[in-house]
Scaffold this motif. Structure first.
Motif, mmCIF file in Angstrom:
data_model
loop_
_atom_site.group_PDB
_atom_site.id
_atom_site.type_symbol
_atom_site.label_atom_id
_atom_site.label_comp_id
_atom_site.label_asym_id
_atom_site.label_seq_id
_atom_site.Cartn_x
_atom_site.Cartn_y
_atom_site.Cartn_z
ATOM 1 N N SER A 1 0.825 -1.197 0.000
ATOM 2 C CA SER A 1 0.000 0.000 0.000
ATOM 3 C C SER A 1 0.862 1.251 0.000
ATOM 4 O O SER A 1 2.027 1.226 0.393
ATOM 5 C CB SER A 1 -0.875 -0.012 1.246
ATOM 6 N N SER B 1 0.470 3.811 1.936
ATOM 7 C CA SER B 1 0.787 4.138 3.326
ATOM 8 C C SER B 1 2.032 3.407 3.782
ATOM 9 O O SER B 1 2.890 3.984 4.451
ATOM 10 C CB SER B 1 -0.364 3.732 4.253
ATOM 11 N N VAL C 1 6.780 -6.659 4.898
ATOM 12 C CA VAL C 1 5.505 -7.124 5.464
ATOM 13 C C VAL C 1 4.730 -8.032 4.519
ATOM 14 O O VAL C 1 3.850 -8.758 4.960
ATOM 15 C CB VAL C 1 4.616 -5.947 5.927
ATOM 16 N N HIS C 2 5.082 -7.997 3.223
ATOM 17 C CA HIS C 2 4.361 -8.880 2.311
ATOM 18 C C HIS C 2 4.609 -10.350 2.665
ATOM 19 O O HIS C 2 3.830 -11.222 2.296
ATOM 20 C CB HIS C 2 4.777 -8.611 0.865
ATOM 21 N N PHE D 1 -2.741 -0.452 7.003
ATOM 22 C CA PHE D 1 -1.964 -0.123 5.801
ATOM 23 C C PHE D 1 -2.827 -0.214 4.551
ATOM 24 O O PHE D 1 -2.706 0.592 3.632
ATOM 25 C CB PHE D 1 -0.784 -1.084 5.634
ATOM 26 N N ASN D 2 -3.696 -1.213 4.519
ATOM 27 C CA ASN D 2 -4.520 -1.418 3.337
ATOM 28 C C ASN D 2 -5.866 -0.711 3.407
ATOM 29 O O ASN D 2 -6.711 -0.890 2.532
ATOM 30 C CB ASN D 2 -4.740 -2.925 3.109
ATOM 31 N N GLU D 3 -6.052 0.085 4.462
ATOM 32 C CA GLU D 3 -7.283 0.867 4.636
ATOM 33 C C GLU D 3 -8.546 0.016 4.625
ATOM 34 O O GLU D 3 -9.604 0.454 4.155
ATOM 35 C CB GLU D 3 -7.352 1.996 3.603
ATOM 36 N N GLY E 1 2.182 4.896 9.309
ATOM 37 C CA GLY E 1 1.294 4.505 8.223
ATOM 38 C C GLY E 1 -0.130 4.994 8.381
ATOM 39 O O GLY E 1 -1.027 4.509 7.699
ATOM 40 N N LEU F 1 -2.264 8.924 5.687
ATOM 41 C CA LEU F 1 -3.308 9.005 4.651
ATOM 42 C C LEU F 1 -4.692 8.768 5.246
ATOM 43 O O LEU F 1 -5.681 9.330 4.775
ATOM 44 C CB LEU F 1 -3.017 7.993 3.534
#
Lengths: 334, 414
Positions: free
Chosen positions: A193, A195, B190-191, B229-231, B316, B319
């Protein structure tokens, strides 16, 4: 191997002539040249039946074809590869050659990677300006993927270099490209992402002029402030940033159209003349964009065009749809 | 201290350690074994042992000359080297030796049928990460490439593999998962969390609730952060709330860490924390954000984003907080509406764009009518305002019923 190729060529009606002839009319003899069996590094790029490039490939394998006494080879099939695509692939191949450091395909340098990124951005803009055809849109997609790959490997190089010396002053602009790509159509973005990406970047880069520009564009688009979004692009975008943004602008404009059509008063349709100032687009182009998005326009007695409210048929413009540059009616357009 | 140690005494300490170690293994005493390898506990006992090893210098001979010790020699000999290196402050050497010992330990652990040595295995998992971090600091400070933590991650994946299958050892898998999360977050990879998460969450043979609470809290904290992170706000809320609810109420630091990520998520779904909570857990960075949402004052939000930019970017949540701008605009228009209602209820539902421009000017925000109109369009589209805007009349007409719908635990439509 040689024998196999030659006999295949013979079978498929490959003519040998004393002098070269272009595009012989016979279609019954047209053949499809299959790529040589041995894998060359760019075999993947060789997808079509472009005779000239295939012959060049074969010259590596089989010197006899190019000896001074060999007769010239002429393909009998008509030109099946669109000229634009061939030109694009030639440029890609040339690029692959000149980007190699000391002839080693595996090693490259930030300077060369930067050239590659610039190439993809300029291609991105030029492809955007072509009228929509299905092959162009797939090229757009492939080019975006390549652009993304180049950017990410450039950033890896910056990461490695930053331990020994400071990165170049243009690096911030290249980081800003990654942010600007998030304004565009949704190709599967490699990596994580935005972020998360920010969380790994050094503060000086994040606070650079170019990154602040990109970050604020994203913010304006989220908040729907299209007026400030377009005016900021017009005022502050660098040439490369503009090249990158241009093909995305129609999608951004399309979003604006959908919000306006949804939210405006049905008895007061929105005049296109006002809208095209905010969206920095020529009125005629805005009209085309409306139709591309499935929206109708209305006309009053004076001939002025409007966007009626509450239309339900909206769709985003397809990626292959022609991009329109920034048009600032007050000043000269860029 | 080591100088005063006689060879005899050194020999005695080492022999005693060897005896205790082999007894712990043969009697399957998990907690005894754990205390014998818990290097970062800085126990006096292990420090004394390290001194003895440095004096004696030939501990491998001692190990190999007795059968019951030599069987465990692959673990013990590198482990002794590790202790010696730590004692003299050489952490890269310590790590390399510990990794050897750890691999040998894992081999034995695989052969033991029950999970009696789980505590010790967990200690190995913890120690390898801690030592790797210290080793990487040493490497970085001498200009070399810090790659030991990555190596520790690879080792822990092997441990995970040994635990994650069916059987009595599975209950220990979540602890190792959490050690892996710590490594991946530290390295920025983190992936790599994805594959361990899949193993934990998709297996039907083990109920998540059967893992120890401490591990579940840590697991939900990290997976919650990934959702931030991925909202994915609803998933983030669910996971971080689980962590908060099950966290030890006395661990103020842990609660603070959870709140750091939970608060932006809650704000995104329209739930505001009390100021007392922010004060109690020392989270001043969110105070102006909350006030901005309460008052419709965009300056406060932008000011907080500016003042704490570094902190928010690194965690993070920047946004996420930036997106709150729409809710702040909603609040501002609502306040104007409330004021107008007090003056003249019959006309309150019509808000002139010029009035909004003026209000923004009082807040030191310079926006013109066109910009305000754009923002009204998106507020209406995203159902933060019910109504419509009239372009020619330059006015927003609000619905008579519920013109400012609350989010009610759902994020703003995207």
């Amino acid at each position: 191997m040689e024998k196999k190729n030659r006999s295949r060529a013979d079978k498929s009606g490959f003519q040998r002539a004393r002098e070269t002839r272009r595009n012989p009319p016979s279609s019954s003899n047209s053949w499809k040249f299959r790529p040589p069996a041995r894998k060359e590094p760019h075999a993947a790029v060789e997808q079509s039946s472009d005779p000239s490039s295939s012959i060049r490939e074969r010259s590596h394998n089989d010197g006899n074809l190019y000896s001074p006494n060999a007769p010239a080879l002429v393909g009998t099939c008509p030109d099946m590869c669109p000229e634009k695509e061939r030109a694009q692939r030639e440029r890609l191949r040339d690029l692959a050659v000149f980007e190699r450091l000391d002839g080693n395909l595996a090693r490259t340098s930030p300077g060369l990677a930067v050239k590659k990124v610039k190439f993809h951005i300029i291609s991105h803009k030029k492809l955007g300006r072509c009228c929509g055809k299905s092959d162009v849109s797939s090229l757009c997609y492939l080019n975006m993927e390549q652009l993304m790959k180049c950017l990410l490997s450039l950033f890896d190089m910056y990461d490695i270099n930053q331990r020994s010396k400071s990165i170049g002053k243009n690096a911030a602009e290249f980081y800003s490209f990654y942010v600007l790509l998030h304004l565009g159509y949704k190709i599967p973005k490699m990596g994580d992402s935005l972020s998360f990406w920010y969380s790994q970047l050094a503060l000086p880069i994040l606070q650079s002029k170019e990154m602040c520009f990109a970050r604020s564009l994203l913010r304006y688009s989220q908040v729907g402030n299209y007026k400030r979004l377009f005016s900021t692009i017009a005022a502050e975008a660098s040439d490369l940033q503009l090249c990158l943004l241009e093909p995305f602008l129609n999608e951004v404009r399309g979003q604006a159209l959908s919000y306006i059509s949804y939210s405006s008063y049905k008895l007061q349709p929105y005049p296109l003349r006002d809208l095209c100032k905010i969206l920095m687009i020529k009125e005629a182009d805005l009209e085309s964009l409306c139709y591309e998005c499935g929206l109708e326009t209305s006309t009053d007695e004076g001939g002025s065009k409007f966007l009626p409210a509450k239309q339900t048929s909206f769709r985003l413009p397809k990626p292959g749809f022609q991009s329109y540059s920034l048009f600032n009616s007050e000043k000269n357009h860029r | 201290m080591a100088l005063h140690l006689s060879m005899g005494e050194a020999h005695r300490r080492i022999a005693e350690y060897l005896a205790r170690f082999s007894d712990a293994v043969s009697s399957q005493d998990g907690s005894a074994l754990k205390s014998l390898i818990f290097v970062s506990s800085n126990s006096f006992y292990l420090l004394a042992l390290a001194d003895a090893l440095n004096v004696f210098q030939d501990s491998s001979r001692l190990v190999n000359q007795t059968d019951k010790y030599s069987q465990l020699g692959e673990i013990l000999i590198p482990y002794f080297r590790c202790l010696q290196s730590i004692r003299i402050g050489r952490f890269v050497d310590a790590y390399v030796a510990f990794e050897k010992a750890a691999n040998a330990f894992l081999q034995e652990f695989r052969n033991w049928e029950t999970g009696w040595a789980m505590e010790a295995m967990h200690t190995v998992a913890l120690e390898i990460r801690v030592l790797a971090e210290r080793a990487d600091r040493e490497l970085a400070s001498s200009g070399k490439n810090p790659e030991k933590l990555q190596g520790a991650g690879s080792f822990l994946m092997k441990v995970f593999g040994a635990l994650a299958g069916k059987g009595p050892k599975r209950v220990g898998a979540l602890y190792v998962t959490c050690q892996l999360f710590k490594i991946y977050f530290k390295l920025g990879t983190v992936h790599l969390c994805r594959s361990v998460i899949r193993s934990i969450e998709t297996a039907r043979i083990f109920d998540f609730e059967e893992f120890p609470t401490r591990d579940k809290v840590t697991y939900m904290y990290y997976t919650g952060r990934l959702e931030v992170f991925n909202e994915n706000f609803l998933a983030a809320d669910q996971k971080l709330m689980y962590a908060l609810m099950h966290c030890n109420p006395r661990s103020k630091d842990n609660i603070r860490m959870i709140l750091k990520y939970l608060i932006p998520v809650k704000l995104s779904i329209g739930i505001l924390p009390k100021m007392e909570l922010l004060e109690k857990y020392n989270l001043p960075e969110y105070m102006d954000v909350v006030n901005a949402l309460k008052r419709g004052d965009l300056r406060l939000l932008r000011g907080a984003l500016r003042d704490y930019e570094d902190r928010f970017l690194r965690s993070g949540v920047y946004l996420v907080l930036e997106k709150l701008e729409l809710q702040v605009y909603q609040r501002l228009v609502k306040k104007i509406y409330i004021i107008q209602k007090q003056k003249d209820p019959s006309k309150a539902h019509q808000v002139k764009l010029e009035v909004i421009v003026k209000a923004l000017k009082w807040l030191e925000m310079d926006m013109d009518v066109d910009e305000v109109e754009c923002i009204m369009a998106i507020l209406i589209y995203k159902n933060l305002i019910k109504g419509y805007f009239a372009h020619k009349s330059k006015v927003v007409v609000l619905s008579k019923q519920d013109p400012f719908p609350r989010l009610n635990g759902k994020p703003v439509n995207s």
